[in-house]
Design an enzyme around this catalytic site. Structure first.
Site: not given
Length: 536
Positions: A446, A123
């Site tokens: 970041h 799946h």
């Protein structure tokens, strides 16, 4: 007489039929009862099988999560109990030894990445195939549009050649950073270890070594990458390679220095034992293995699966093409503004929601290409056995859990060297402040990476991490359970990615259409998209 005989025969026959019917009903009753029992048994068996399947499914998930938590938290609990015993026996414990006591860190265990386990399920493989089919559709649609507009069937990757330009400069700059990171901290700490054991002025030796190390780190891993990026005006992808490697080398070298200094001090405190300094080969291996926590040895696999390595690099290349088509087909046409209309509030809101889908696809591609494919490829080539680079962050019902499970490699570094060391220095009193410090470090790094990578300052990432991230961490915490909270988390991720893509793209095109006229401080830190009313 004849009548009586006849009646007796009739009575006898009736009695015989009655007795036969009674015997038949008696015989059928156990048969029906057996059939009913069999049917009940089948239903019960099916019910038990369903229960068993559900129990196994949930038990597997719970046991896996429990083992991961036990393995990572066992040493922490052990160290906490040791600390409490030390407090109780404070009068009998040497103060300096207790002050230099450092808790044990991460335990590495041989295990697979979660996606490798999930890809064994058909799946999940179907979902993977759906993404490949979407990539094929991107290619076909791009060819069709080019054929209709320009009458040719040629895929041009001009964006790739622009973004990854000047790779020669990137290579020699990376090589200089690598050579220093390998030899600089190692030999400086090795010299300190020898001087520390020979000289009486240990504090003076340590301070002098710290000053030398700080100066070398700031020069080679601080100033040098920034100079290369700005002086040579590297394009975005090349900029990100230099800056991200700069951050990686800084984190790697800090981990090596922190773990080595603690080990040397611990060995020095043991009378009659000489300090054992790590080997250069173990440090060299650490610079390439997919972890930011230094150890002299890690669990290793017995052999290398080269087919697995090639498959991961092929998926990385496919992810880059996927990113290219997302930018060309879904992002650039929205922000090139070919209709010659200036951006208004209405256009801005529409652009944010137009960017949610490509933004989320970029997030998933970045996760899959780097945290799964890239790290697993290097782990396989180095036979590094601990492949838990992430957990099931997609099932998170809180942002607190999402932050912990999204990137285990960076989370471990922040947890052991920022959060726990801060708690140790504060005497385990300022947990909330320690959490805020971790968010502040993450937000600053970041924002620095995006500022240097894009070439302009726009504090989107800093605000998302330092403000919204902190707010979500304390409000959408681990107490939130249930599917609804998972839906809320995914909705926030979609909106957040849309905002990031929208604002950075607006600023990118504003920088192109409205170049900066000066080099003053406010000129550099003020986003041009706030004042540039350009037309496409």
């Amino acid at each position: 007489m004849a009548t009586s005989k006849t009646n007796s025969k009739v009575v006898h026959r009736a009695n015989g039929q009655e007795s036969h019917s009674n015997s038949s009903s008696t015989e059928n009753r156990p048969v029906r009862q057996d059939a009913k029992n069999t049917e009940d048994m089948l239903q019960w068996t099916m019910h038990v099988e369903r229960i068993k399947t559900e129990v196994i499914k949930h038990a597997k998930a719970q046991i896996s999560e429990m083992l991961d938590k036990v393995l990572t938290d066992s040493l922490q609990s052990l160290s906490q109990s040791t600390h409490s015993n030390a407090v109780e026996n404070a009068q009998q414990t040497d103060g300096n030894a207790r002050r230099h006591r450092i808790q044990d860190g991460k335990v590495f265990v041989a295990r697979q990445s979660m996606l490798d386990e999930l890809f064994e399920i058909s799946h999940i493989q179907t979902i993977y195939h759906m993404f490949i089919a979407a990539l094929l559709l991107f290619i076909i649609s791009t060819l069709a549009v080019d054929f209709i507009d320009q009458g040719r069937l040629v895929l041009e990757f001009d964006l790739f050649f622009y973004a990854f330009g000047q790779l020669g400069t990137v290579i020699w700059a990376w090589f200089i950073m690598f050579i220093y990171t390998l030899l600089g901290p190692y030999h400086i700490l090795n010299q300190w270890s020898e001087l520390y054991s020979q000289y009486q002025w240990k504090m003076l030796v340590s301070v002098a070594t710290a000053v030398v190390l700080l100066g070398a780190q700031m020069s080679v891993l601080g100033y040098f990458p920034v100079y290369v990026v700005l002086h040579y005006q590297l394009p975005p992808a090349s900029r990100f390679i230099i800056i991200l490697e700069q951050i990686r080398f800084l984190m790697k070298s800090y981990s090596f220095m922190r773990e080595t200094v603690v080990a040397v001090l611990r060995d020095k405190s043991k009378k009659g034992e000489a300090a054992r300094f790590p080997t250069l080969s173990s440090y060299l291996y650490f610079l390439f293995c997919p972890t930011l926590i230094y150890r002299e040895s890690y669990p290793r696999n017995p052999y290398i699966r080269w087919n697995y390595v090639r498959r991961n690099f092929a998926m990385i290349l496919g992810s880059l093409f996927y990113l290219y088509f997302i930018l060309v087909r879904l992002v650039i046409p929205v922000y090139m503004n070919e209709s010659n209309q200036p951006f208004s509030r209405r256009t801005l809101v529409l652009a944010v929601f137009h960017s949610t889908l490509p933004g989320m696809l970029m997030l998933l591609l970045g996760f899959f290409a780097f945290l799964h494919c890239w790290l697993n490829a290097f782990a396989e080539m180095l036979r590094f056995a601990d492949r838990m680079f992430y957990k099931d962050w997609w099932n998170s019902t809180s942002f607190a859990n999402y932050y912990r499970t999204w990137n285990i490699v960076v989370h471990d570094w922040l947890y052991y060297y920022a959060y726990r060391d801060f708690l140790w220095l504060s005497g385990h009193r300022l947990r909330s402040l320690a959490t805020l410090s971790v968010f502040a470090v993450s937000a600053f790094v970041h924002e620095y990476a995006f500022t240097m990578g894009f070439g302009f300052f726009y504090p989107v990432m800093f605000c998302l991490f330092a403000i919204i991230g902190v707010l979500f961490n304390f409000t959408l915490n681990d107490k939130r359970k249930g599917p609804m909270w998972n839906i809320i988390m995914w909705t926030c991720l979609f909106i957040g990615q849309g905002v990031q893509v929208c604002l950075y793209c607006l600023e990118w095109y504003a920088q192109i259409h409205c170049p900066r006229s000066g080099t003053g401080f406010w000129e550099l830190v003020t986003p041009k998209s706030w004042t540039c009313n350009y037309k496409g």
